[in-house]
Design an enzyme around this catalytic site. Structure first.
Site, mmCIF file in Angstrom:
data_model
loop_
_atom_site.group_PDB
_atom_site.id
_atom_site.type_symbol
_atom_site.label_atom_id
_atom_site.label_comp_id
_atom_site.label_asym_id
_atom_site.label_seq_id
_atom_site.Cartn_x
_atom_site.Cartn_y
_atom_site.Cartn_z
ATOM 1 N N ASP A 14 53.369 79.127 -5.910
ATOM 2 C CA ASP A 14 53.843 80.803 -4.773
ATOM 3 C C ASP A 14 54.210 82.052 -5.486
ATOM 4 O OD1 ASP A 14 52.125 79.567 -2.899
ATOM 5 O OD2 ASP A 14 53.801 79.070 -2.643
ATOM 6 N N GLU B 280 45.409 78.064 8.991
ATOM 7 C CA GLU B 280 46.768 78.078 9.577
ATOM 8 C C GLU B 280 47.592 78.206 10.972
ATOM 9 O OE1 GLU B 280 47.138 80.955 5.174
ATOM 10 O OE2 GLU B 280 46.674 82.102 7.560
#
Length: 247
Positions: A128, A8
């Protein structure tokens, strides 16, 4: 089961976030390109990158990501800020193996279905979930749709996979996460990739026996050194089939 070592990125650095809070990153002082190369050297067949800057409309990580794609020697699955057809196809042209799309899929599902048909096996749907709802805009906006209905809307699209993240649990309640992910995997036509659930090798052991889960993202555990890529890959391999002995 495929293991996706995960990186990330925020402001050119490797980070991890707690419950998606972009303003409170845990920064890892490593070289992103060399770290990506180490994933491939350890035997990974894919890796995953999420660009947190791109979620905010800031594309300052673009050249770094392009360098990783060139240098790593394995396909890269890329997500973060994919809000237009042009942006998705830009990254496919730059060599990304797969593109992860969430917010755009909620806003314009027809466009994402078209992208999946035009780029078969290169589009991954991001689901998500927070308190039973699909979240968009970098986990900040609740959609008025359940994850089950969201997935069902893409049943006919030739997706490469469906990436499921349970934001609410966020590593604190893996049992709840596994329940959510396995339930969604049961109804999904595309293979499901689990995100945010791997703390160590035991979690991989459990995931690989859940039907229709094709892979898992492994990021935080690698940076915290509670798991290595080699260990993750070894656990994820299929168990050898028993061979009958004939007298």
């Amino acid at each position: 089961m495929m293991i996706y070592p995960t990186m990330e990125l925020q402001n050119g650095r490797c980070v991890t976030l707690e419950k998606g809070r972009l303003d409170e990153p845990q920064i890892w002082h490593v070289d992103p390109v060399e770290t990506a190369r180490s994933f491939a050297a350890a035997g990974a067949e894919w890796m995953h990158i999420t660009d947190f800057n791109a979620i905010e409309g800031d594309f300052s990580n673009e050249e770094l990501i392009a360098e990783i794609i060139r240098a790593v020697g394995i396909p890269v699955q890329l997500g973060g800020g994919m809000r237009t057809r042009e942006h998705v196809e830009h990254w496919i042209d730059r060599g990304a193996g797969r593109i992860v799309i969430g917010t755009l899929a909620a806003r314009d599902p027809q466009l994402v279905q078209e992208l999946a048909k035009h780029h078969p096996d290169q589009i991954v749907l991001a689901v998500d979930v927070y308190q039973g709802q699909v979240m968009t805009d970098g986990w900040r906006q609740a959609g008025a749709i359940s994850p089950e209905d969201f997935i069902a809307a893409f049943d006919s699209a030739p997706l490469a996979g469906i990436l499921v993240t349970d934001i609410d649990s966020d590593m604190s309640d893996v049992e709840a996460q596994l329940g959510l992910i396995s339930g969604l995997a049961e109804q999904a036509r595309a293979p499901v990739i689990a995100s945010g659930v791997v703390r160590g090798s035991d979690d991989i052991s459990r995931l690989k026996y859940i039907s229709n889960i094709s892979g898992a993202l492994v990021g935080r555990a690698l940076f915290r050194k509670t798991l290595t890529v080699e260990e993750a890959l070894a656990v994820a391999r299929p168990e050898p089939e028993p061979v009958a002995e004939f007298q």
